[in-house]
Design a protein around this motif. Structure first.
Motif, mmCIF file in Angstrom:
data_model
loop_
_atom_site.group_PDB
_atom_site.id
_atom_site.type_symbol
_atom_site.label_atom_id
_atom_site.label_comp_id
_atom_site.label_asym_id
_atom_site.label_seq_id
_atom_site.Cartn_x
_atom_site.Cartn_y
_atom_site.Cartn_z
ATOM 1 N N LEU A 1 48.398 42.875 11.719
ATOM 2 C CA LEU A 1 49.538 43.277 12.537
ATOM 3 C C LEU A 1 50.854 42.827 11.916
ATOM 4 N N VAL A 2 50.849 41.605 11.362
ATOM 5 C CA VAL A 2 52.066 41.131 10.714
ATOM 6 C C VAL A 2 52.409 41.992 9.509
ATOM 7 N N VAL A 3 51.374 42.314 8.698
ATOM 8 C CA VAL A 3 51.610 43.165 7.525
ATOM 9 C C VAL A 3 52.130 44.532 7.947
ATOM 10 N N LEU A 4 51.535 45.083 9.033
ATOM 11 C CA LEU A 4 51.987 46.382 9.505
ATOM 12 C C LEU A 4 53.445 46.345 9.961
ATOM 13 N N ALA A 5 53.820 45.271 10.633
ATOM 14 C CA ALA A 5 55.214 45.148 11.083
ATOM 15 C C ALA A 5 56.166 45.079 9.895
ATOM 16 N N LEU A 6 55.768 44.294 8.882
ATOM 17 C CA LEU A 6 56.612 44.208 7.696
ATOM 18 C C LEU A 6 56.726 45.556 6.995
ATOM 19 N N ALA A 7 55.613 46.303 6.953
ATOM 20 C CA ALA A 7 55.652 47.623 6.308
ATOM 21 C C ALA A 7 56.577 48.575 7.063
ATOM 22 N N LEU A 8 56.501 48.515 8.401
ATOM 23 C CA LEU A 8 57.388 49.373 9.177
ATOM 24 C C LEU A 8 58.857 49.023 8.942
ATOM 25 N N ALA A 9 59.134 47.720 8.863
ATOM 26 C CA ALA A 9 60.512 47.313 8.619
ATOM 27 C C ALA A 9 61.005 47.764 7.247
ATOM 28 N N THR A 10 60.114 47.614 6.236
ATOM 29 C CA THR A 10 60.499 48.030 4.879
ATOM 30 C C THR A 10 60.741 49.521 4.809
ATOM 31 N N THR A 11 59.855 50.291 5.444
ATOM 32 C CA THR A 11 60.010 51.750 5.428
ATOM 33 C C THR A 11 61.309 52.171 6.098
ATOM 34 N N SER A 12 61.611 51.543 7.201
ATOM 35 C CA SER A 12 62.849 51.894 7.896
ATOM 36 C C SER A 12 64.068 51.570 7.038
ATOM 37 N N LEU A 13 64.017 50.393 6.354
ATOM 38 C CA LEU A 13 65.147 50.015 5.515
ATOM 39 C C LEU A 13 65.326 50.971 4.351
ATOM 40 N N ARG A 14 64.204 51.382 3.757
ATOM 41 C CA ARG A 14 64.289 52.321 2.644
ATOM 42 C C ARG A 14 64.886 53.656 3.088
ATOM 43 N N ARG A 15 64.472 54.115 4.244
ATOM 44 C CA ARG A 15 65.023 55.388 4.732
ATOM 45 C C ARG A 15 66.536 55.302 4.922
ATOM 46 N N ARG A 16 66.946 54.180 5.420
ATOM 47 C CA ARG A 16 68.388 54.029 5.632
ATOM 48 C C ARG A 16 69.152 53.980 4.311
ATOM 49 N N LEU A 17 68.526 53.303 3.312
ATOM 50 C CA LEU A 17 69.203 53.192 2.026
ATOM 51 C C LEU A 17 69.166 54.487 1.232
ATOM 52 N N ASN A 18 68.066 55.227 1.320
ATOM 53 C CA ASN A 18 67.911 56.446 0.531
ATOM 54 C C ASN A 18 68.442 57.685 1.233
ATOM 55 N N GLY A 19 68.903 57.586 2.442
ATOM 56 C CA GLY A 19 69.400 58.764 3.155
ATOM 57 C C GLY A 19 70.739 59.228 2.601
ATOM 58 N N PRO A 20 71.171 60.446 2.924
ATOM 59 C CA PRO A 20 72.456 60.978 2.446
ATOM 60 C C PRO A 20 73.618 60.221 3.043
ATOM 61 N N VAL A 21 74.617 60.022 2.181
ATOM 62 C CA VAL A 21 75.808 59.296 2.629
ATOM 63 C C VAL A 21 76.684 60.256 3.415
ATOM 64 N N PRO A 22 76.977 59.958 4.647
ATOM 65 C CA PRO A 22 77.816 60.878 5.425
ATOM 66 C C PRO A 22 79.249 60.942 4.878
ATOM 67 N N GLY A 23 79.853 62.095 4.951
ATOM 68 C CA GLY A 23 81.218 62.269 4.490
ATOM 69 C C GLY A 23 82.234 61.664 5.433
ATOM 70 N N PRO A 24 83.456 61.612 5.018
ATOM 71 C CA PRO A 24 84.476 61.041 5.895
ATOM 72 C C PRO A 24 84.732 61.908 7.114
#
Length: 478
Positions: free
Chosen positions: A449-472
């Protein structure tokens, strides 16, 4: 410079991921804390003491001397070693209270308001994490220290008083009763002996024994070491009219004590007085087999044989007299109960030179079986068509395995409670027990369960970092 604005979709995803991560980590840590103290307690339990039983010792051969060995006066035994100390129960342990917030997990992110002039988005409230159920504390057994077994022990065995055909030709007959005493304890003991004789029997001058009233005789004491065994011969006298009171039986009792141990140990056993068929009468024969009850205490069978040794046919009848506690539960056809201890059977016409055989079921109470050996009596009668009625009687032996069975005495085991392994379950020859296997499985699940939680957190962080940068954001038009 214009400030970049995060899209509402990314902010909602971040808010949803943080509670899931916190919940997963909290559940995993709670499971590990719940099973940790129980597993640790199960691994450190001491097994219960094991009671070691010694092999029985064979009985010695019967003493053939006419005079019994002189009885020594009371002698003080050597004090025994003190009883072993008992181990106090383990101190009470209570696991720490459950943790509802997993350590190391950052709080939910706070959404900052956008720059002035931009759109304002209100963050939805984060639902609180439900508290985990309380873990019951692990408590040791409430019972106190286990008392050690008593070092005292004694056992007595007897033979029967068996009379021969010469009994019918004498006013009284001398007989001997052999008694064997065994110190079954683990310390030196002083053993006292007494015996009770039925009506028609009396002591014939056994050295060291004196009458105590009501047919009871008390003897001196013997000082014996642990495991010692000795035999004594009691000199008795049987009256010439004692056969009229058959069946007859007596008992022997021994009591052991020691200055080094509290209390006393005792044992008793009965003995039978066996008469031969008689008084001798020509033309009739009578025989009865021994009745034996096995260790289960189930009903046994009494086999009787009434023989017509004359030259004229005769009507036969048999009457069985049993001691207290022994009965015929269901008389067979041709038999009827006269009273609780007496059953009468019609053997029919017994032809000259022939023998009639009867079989009766016999039951005995547990108390009667423990007092065995006992004796019963059979009265046989032949009534010929011509001539005088012929009648003889004899006694037979009743034995029971329960009288020789010695119960195994062991200290009571403590009552197990939740979280405590019962005696004998602390190990299984080097392998893992079911409790340990369950604890290991729960810990593995918690780790996953701990490993799964860490994986979910990592996946969420990656999505946020790799997503398109919104324009101004567009400037408002005046």
């Amino acid at each position: 410079m214009a400030r970049l604005k995060a899209s509402p979709g990314l902010r909602a995803e971040g808010r949803r991921t943080a509670p899931r991560l916190a919940t997963a980590l909290a559940l995993g840590l709670l499971a590990a804390l719940a099973v940790g103290p129980a597993w640790a307690g199960a691994a450190t339990l001491e097994p219960d003491p094991v009671v070691v039983a010694t092999d029985p010792v064979s009985e010695p051969e019967a003493t053939t001397s006419e005079e019994p060995p002189p009885t020594e006066g009371p002698a003080e035994p050597t004090p025994s070693d003190p009883a072993p100390e008992t181990t106090a129960p383990a101190p009470e342990t209570t696991p720490p209270p459950p943790v509802t917030t997993a350590p190391g997990v950052p709080p939910a992110p706070t959404t900052t308001a956008p720059a002035p002039g931009g759109p304002t988005t209100a963050a939805p409230p984060v639902p609180p994490t439900p508290p985990a159920p309380p873990v019951p504390p692990v408590r040791p057994p409430a019972s106190g220290p286990v008392p050690p077994p008593s070092p005292l022990g004694v056992q007595v065995t007897t033979q029967d008083v068996t009379l021969g055909e010469a009994y019918w030709n004498a006013a009284s007959t001398a007989a001997t009763l052999q008694v064997t005493v065994h110190n079954t304890g683990t310390t030196a003991e002083r053993i006292r002996l007494s015996y009770t004789l039925p009506t028609g029997l009396s002591d014939a001058g056994t050295k060291g024994c004196a009458a105590a009233g009501a047919g009871t005789y008390r003897c001196g004491a013997w000082a014996t070491e642990a495991g010692a065994r000795f035999s004594a011969l009691l000199r008795l006298r049987v009256d010439g009219e004692a056969w009229r009171r058959m069946p007859l039986a007596g008992s022997v009792r021994v009591v052991a004590d020691s200055p080094g141990a509290p209390g006393e140990a005792s044992d008793d056993q009965g003995f039978a007085v066996l008469f031969p068929p008689g008084p001798p009468v020509p033309g009739i024969a009578l025989a009865a087999d021994e009745v034996a009850f096995d260790i289960s205490g189930a009903a046994s069978v009494l086999a009787l044989r009434l023989g017509n040794t004359g030259s004229v046919d005769a009507a036969g009848r048999v009457e069985v007299v049993l001691p207290a506690g022994v009965t015929v539960p269901t008389p067979p056809e041709g038999c009827a109960a006269v009273d609780p201890t007496r059953t009468r059977c019609d053997a029919g016409v017994v032809a000259a030179g022939r023998t009639a055989e009867l079989r009766l079921p016999v039951e005995a109470t547990p108390e009667a079986q423990r007092e065995a050996p006992l004796s019963g009596a059979v009265i046989g009668r032949l009534d010929p068509r011509s001539g005088a009625t012929r009648q003889v009687q004899m006694s037979f032996r009743i034995t029971a395995a329960a009288a020789l069975a010695t119960p195994v005495v062991s200290p009571p085991a403590p009552t197990g409670s939740q979280g405590v392994l019962p005696g004998g379950a602390a190990g299984d020859g080097g392998g893992t027990t079911s409790v340990r296997r369950t604890a290991i499985a729960l810990i593995v699940v918690s780790a996953l369960l701990v490993v799964l939680a860490l994986a979910l957190a990592t996946t969420s962080l990656r999505r946020r970092l790799n997503g398109p940068v919104p324009g101004p954001a567009p400037e408002p038009v005046d």
